[in-house]
Write an enzyme that holds these catalytic residues in place. Sequence first.
Site, short mmCIF file in Angstrom:
data_model
loop_
_atom_site.label_atom_id
_atom_site.label_comp_id
_atom_site.label_asym_id
_atom_site.label_seq_id
_atom_site.Cartn_x
_atom_site.Cartn_y
_atom_site.Cartn_z
N HIS A 89 -2.45 103.93 24.10
CA HIS A 89 -2.17 103.55 25.49
C HIS A 89 -3.42 102.87 26.05
O HIS A 89 -4.46 102.85 25.40
CB HIS A 89 -1.75 104.75 26.33
CG HIS A 89 -2.82 105.79 26.51
ND1 HIS A 89 -3.34 106.51 25.46
CD2 HIS A 89 -3.48 106.23 27.61
CE1 HIS A 89 -4.25 107.35 25.91
NE2 HIS A 89 -4.36 107.20 27.21
N HIS A 91 -5.70 103.37 28.44
CA HIS A 91 -6.86 103.95 29.12
C HIS A 91 -8.16 103.53 28.42
O HIS A 91 -8.21 103.39 27.20
CB HIS A 91 -6.74 105.48 29.18
CG HIS A 91 -5.83 105.94 30.29
ND1 HIS A 91 -5.23 107.18 30.29
CD2 HIS A 91 -5.43 105.33 31.43
CE1 HIS A 91 -4.49 107.30 31.39
NE2 HIS A 91 -4.60 106.20 32.10
N ASP A 93 -10.94 104.90 27.61
CA ASP A 93 -11.58 105.67 26.53
C ASP A 93 -10.85 105.46 25.19
O ASP A 93 -11.30 105.95 24.16
CB ASP A 93 -11.68 107.16 26.88
CG ASP A 93 -10.35 107.80 27.22
OD1 ASP A 93 -9.51 107.14 27.86
OD2 ASP A 93 -10.14 108.97 26.85
N HIS A 94 -9.76 104.68 25.20
CA HIS A 94 -9.02 104.37 23.97
C HIS A 94 -9.14 102.89 23.60
O HIS A 94 -9.21 102.56 22.42
CB HIS A 94 -7.54 104.75 24.13
CG HIS A 94 -7.36 106.20 24.40
ND1 HIS A 94 -6.98 107.10 23.43
CD2 HIS A 94 -7.58 106.94 25.52
CE1 HIS A 94 -6.97 108.32 23.95
NE2 HIS A 94 -7.33 108.24 25.22
ZN LIG Z 1 -5.37 108.59 28.52
#
Ligand SMILES: [Zn+2]
Length: 287
Positions: A89, A91, A93-94
Amino acid sequence: MKHVARKSRSIPFLTEEEPDYGAAREMLPGVRRIVAQNPGVMTYHGTNTYLVEGDDGIIVIDPGPNREDHVEAILVAAGGRISDILVSHGHHDHVGAVDMLRARTGARVHGADIAPMLGAAAVDAVLADGARIGLLRALATPGHTLDHFCFLREGDGLLFSGDHVLTWSSTIVSPRHGDMLQYMRSLELLIARDDPLLLPAHGPMMQNPQDFYRALLDLRLRRENAVLQALETGPKSLDDLVRRIYPHQTHPMTIEAAGHNLVSHLGKLIQEGRVAEQAPKVWARID
Ligand SMILES: [Zn+2]
């Protein structure tokens, strides 16, 4: 960072030692994990980036935050053989490292077609439910965010769950990016499957996670009941509801997250015609 006391005692969450950041650790045959050094109250020790051996090279699941040391660690571990990059997804931090990793490898980026959440890191191949990327299959699991996918290694039932299910904590379902009704349906989807191994984007691996999934769903149903009960004595503001339902939260970030979760529960109850927002941020029962 203390993270245990605020958690529900009834859910068997896992803990693990602080990892050796940047080291590629073999989790299972053909699967290695590198933890990014972005620990925090929302990320546990950091984001787990997985390297999965495929027929055409290595598939990277969730490149992680925008950190050069982490991208270097991925490149060293992969030895220049990265064929594909999958994002669970959008976000930060990804997907923060997507642009850097793609520029260094030329690998194809697969993710949902929600470009604003990916920022500059637009995807090369838009994922659909059931899409195949080498040995992996994408499972649409909206809820934590609307663009969320899990990835399944068929054959041995290895599920890379992104942030849909974490093993150290329940996930955040924010009203801005997520949807509680869809989240609970996506949990039911995993309960109905029988995948024996769970590898989340934050926290350790878990075997036979079915009871864990049920406990997570129970937690949401209990929260929903707590909201309905709190509203039985009259309309309530969000601050009221957070104080009543999350009395042990003290960290400003977790209080904010608790508030987001409650607004998501209220959103579900509004969709179901049981609650109405009577005034801005004041809710009342209508059933
Ligand atoms: Zn997330």
